[in-house]
Design a protein around this motif. Structure first.
Motif, PDB file in Angstrom:
ATOM      1  N   GLY A   1       0.832  -1.185   0.000  1.00 27.91           N
ATOM      2  CA  GLY A   1       0.000   0.000   0.000  1.00 27.91           C
ATOM      3  C   GLY A   1       0.873   1.244   0.000  1.00 27.91           C
ATOM      4  N   GLY A   2       0.249   2.420  -0.008  1.00 30.92           N
ATOM      5  CA  GLY A   2       0.975   3.670  -0.049  1.00 30.92           C
ATOM      6  C   GLY A   2       1.841   3.910   1.173  1.00 30.92           C
ATOM      7  N   SER A   3       1.542   3.282   2.289  1.00 27.98           N
ATOM      8  CA  SER A   3       2.317   3.521   3.501  1.00 27.98           C
ATOM      9  C   SER A   3       3.401   2.483   3.712  1.00 27.98           C
ATOM     10  CB  SER A   3       1.367   3.509   4.701  1.00 27.98           C
ATOM     11  OG  SER A   3       0.825   2.219   4.854  1.00 27.98           O
TER      12      SER A   3
ATOM     13  N   PRO B   1      -8.870  -3.022   5.825  1.00 25.22           N
ATOM     14  CA  PRO B   1      -9.919  -2.001   5.807  1.00 25.22           C
ATOM     15  C   PRO B   1     -11.224  -2.417   6.487  1.00 25.22           C
ATOM     16  CG  PRO B   1      -9.600  -2.921   3.622  1.00 25.22           C
ATOM     17  CD  PRO B   1      -8.522  -3.486   4.493  1.00 25.22           C
TER      18      PRO B   1
ATOM     19  N   ALA C   1      -0.073  -5.449   1.290  1.00 22.49           N
ATOM     20  CA  ALA C   1      -1.516  -5.677   1.235  1.00 22.49           C
ATOM     21  C   ALA C   1      -1.892  -6.989   1.918  1.00 22.49           C
ATOM     22  CB  ALA C   1      -1.983  -5.676  -0.214  1.00 22.49           C
TER      23      ALA C   1
ATOM     24  N   ALA D   1      -5.110   0.477   5.644  1.00 24.43           N
ATOM     25  CA  ALA D   1      -4.917   0.074   4.249  1.00 24.43           C
ATOM     26  C   ALA D   1      -4.789  -1.443   4.136  1.00 24.43           C
ATOM     27  CB  ALA D   1      -3.673   0.753   3.668  1.00 24.43           C
TER      28      ALA D   1
ATOM     29  N   THR E   1     -12.077  -0.522  13.034  1.00 21.01           N
ATOM     30  CA  THR E   1     -11.868   0.512  12.026  1.00 21.01           C
ATOM     31  C   THR E   1     -12.346   1.879  12.504  1.00 21.01           C
ATOM     32  OG1 THR E   1     -11.992  -1.087  10.231  1.00 21.01           O
ATOM     33  CG2 THR E   1     -12.416   1.203   9.658  1.00 21.01           C
TER      34      THR E   1
ATOM     35  N   THR F   1      -9.789   4.911  12.766  1.00 22.38           N
ATOM     36  CA  THR F   1     -10.041   6.053  11.881  1.00 22.38           C
ATOM     37  C   THR F   1     -10.132   7.344  12.682  1.00 22.38           C
ATOM     38  OG1 THR F   1     -11.179   4.652  10.283  1.00 22.38           O
ATOM     39  CG2 THR F   1     -11.620   7.011  10.154  1.00 22.38           C
TER      40      THR F   1
ATOM     41  N   GLY G   1      -2.606   4.582   9.364  1.00 21.16           N
ATOM     42  CA  GLY G   1      -3.057   4.554   7.976  1.00 21.16           C
ATOM     43  C   GLY G   1      -2.657   3.263   7.285  1.00 21.16           C
ATOM     44  N   GLY G   2      -1.458   2.784   7.598  1.00 25.28           N
ATOM     45  CA  GLY G   2      -1.003   1.517   7.031  1.00 25.28           C
ATOM     46  C   GLY G   2      -1.852   0.351   7.488  1.00 25.28           C
TER      47      GLY G   2
END
Length: 86
Positions: free
Chosen positions: A24-26, A67, A30, A64, A72, A76, A60-61
């Protein structure tokens, strides 16, 4: 410690599939599997220490990677607060 665990997980998955796992972006794979809790716990610790940018990255990781986790909503909320404090 987290980077060591991530590297071990990636290596194990690479051997099983013959390829590198998606990330993922962080930087959290996945298919983080049971190690997702490490990212969440790291984020919670960093949040308690008021290390906002690092807490936001870890939380955030976690979101991701998982989810649909049962926590959550809580994660969040903490992520939003950590981002607001940056």
């Amino acid at each position: 410690m987290r980077s060591t665990l991530e590297a071990m997980q990636q290596q194990a998955e690479g051997h099983e599939r013959g390829a590198q796992p998606a990330q993922g972006g962080s930087g959290v794979p996945a298919s983080f599997g049971p190690l997702a809790e490490v990212a969440r716990d790291e984020g919670l610790c960093l949040y308690a220490l008021q290390r906002w940018p690092e807490a936001a990255e870890a939380l955030g990781g976690y979101l991701a990677a998982v989810p649909s986790a049962s926590d959550t909503g809580l994660v969040t909320s903490l992520l939003d607060q950590a981002r607001a404090e940056q």
